[in-house]
Design a protein around this motif. Structure first.
Motif, PDB file in Angstrom:
ATOM      1  N   ALA A 137       0.838  -1.208   0.000  1.00  0.00           N
ATOM      2  CA  ALA A 137       0.000   0.000   0.000  1.00  0.00           C
ATOM      3  C   ALA A 137       0.870   1.255   0.000  1.00  0.00           C
ATOM      4  O   ALA A 137       0.589   2.218  -0.719  1.00  0.00           O
ATOM      5  N   ARG A 138       1.953   1.243   0.784  1.00  0.00           N
ATOM      6  CA  ARG A 138       2.886   2.386   0.793  1.00  0.00           C
ATOM      7  C   ARG A 138       3.531   2.558  -0.577  1.00  0.00           C
ATOM      8  O   ARG A 138       3.677   3.672  -1.071  1.00  0.00           O
ATOM      9  N   MET A 139       3.920   1.452  -1.194  1.00  0.00           N
ATOM     10  CA  MET A 139       4.532   1.536  -2.514  1.00  0.00           C
ATOM     11  C   MET A 139       3.526   2.085  -3.531  1.00  0.00           C
ATOM     12  O   MET A 139       3.878   2.915  -4.373  1.00  0.00           O
ATOM     13  N   ALA A 140       2.278   1.633  -3.451  1.00  0.00           N
ATOM     14  CA  ALA A 140       1.239   2.133  -4.358  1.00  0.00           C
ATOM     15  C   ALA A 140       1.065   3.637  -4.202  1.00  0.00           C
ATOM     16  O   ALA A 140       0.909   4.354  -5.198  1.00  0.00           O
ATOM     17  N   ALA A 141       1.114   4.120  -2.969  1.00  0.00           N
ATOM     18  CA  ALA A 141       1.017   5.564  -2.744  1.00  0.00           C
ATOM     19  C   ALA A 141       2.194   6.280  -3.394  1.00  0.00           C
ATOM     20  O   ALA A 141       2.034   7.349  -3.986  1.00  0.00           O
ATOM     21  N   GLY A 142       3.364   5.671  -3.319  1.00  0.00           N
ATOM     22  CA  GLY A 142       4.557   6.291  -3.898  1.00  0.00           C
ATOM     23  C   GLY A 142       4.578   6.324  -5.407  1.00  0.00           C
ATOM     24  O   GLY A 142       5.147   7.236  -6.001  1.00  0.00           O
ATOM     25  N   VAL A 143       3.953   5.339  -6.057  1.00  0.00           N
ATOM     26  CA  VAL A 143       3.983   5.307  -7.526  1.00  0.00           C
ATOM     27  C   VAL A 143       2.754   5.957  -8.158  1.00  0.00           C
ATOM     28  O   VAL A 143       2.710   6.099  -9.378  1.00  0.00           O
TER      29      VAL A 143
END
Length: 76
Positions: free
Chosen positions: A51-57
């Motif tokens: 979820a954090r990675m999705a927010a970052g991309v």
């Protein structure tokens, strides 16, 4: 300790789908307009990194992840 939670702003979403490709257990896309659909506002701990990675991309920054810090305060 408070759980982490995710927010998805459909008003900012441009339908790129990066969130779905990165964290398909947390996000989906609306079949009608292609915008983000949040499946789990409080993802399981094993899904938080995705979820954090999705927010970052996310190209439109439509996704935010809020997690408690060591003192229990929520940070983004």
């Amino acid at each position: 300790m408070s759980p982490a939670y995710v927010r998805a702003d459909r008003g900012r979403c441009i339908g790129a789908g990066m969130c779905v490709m990165t964290a398909p257990d947390v996000f989906d896309q609306d079949p009608d307009d292609g915008l983000v659909v949040l499946l789990h506002a409080e993802p399981h701990p094993t899904r938080r990194a995705a979820a954090r990675m999705a927010a970052g991309v996310c190209p439109s920054r439509a996704i935010t992840v809020h997690e408690p810090d060591h003192d229990g305060r929520t940070v983004t």
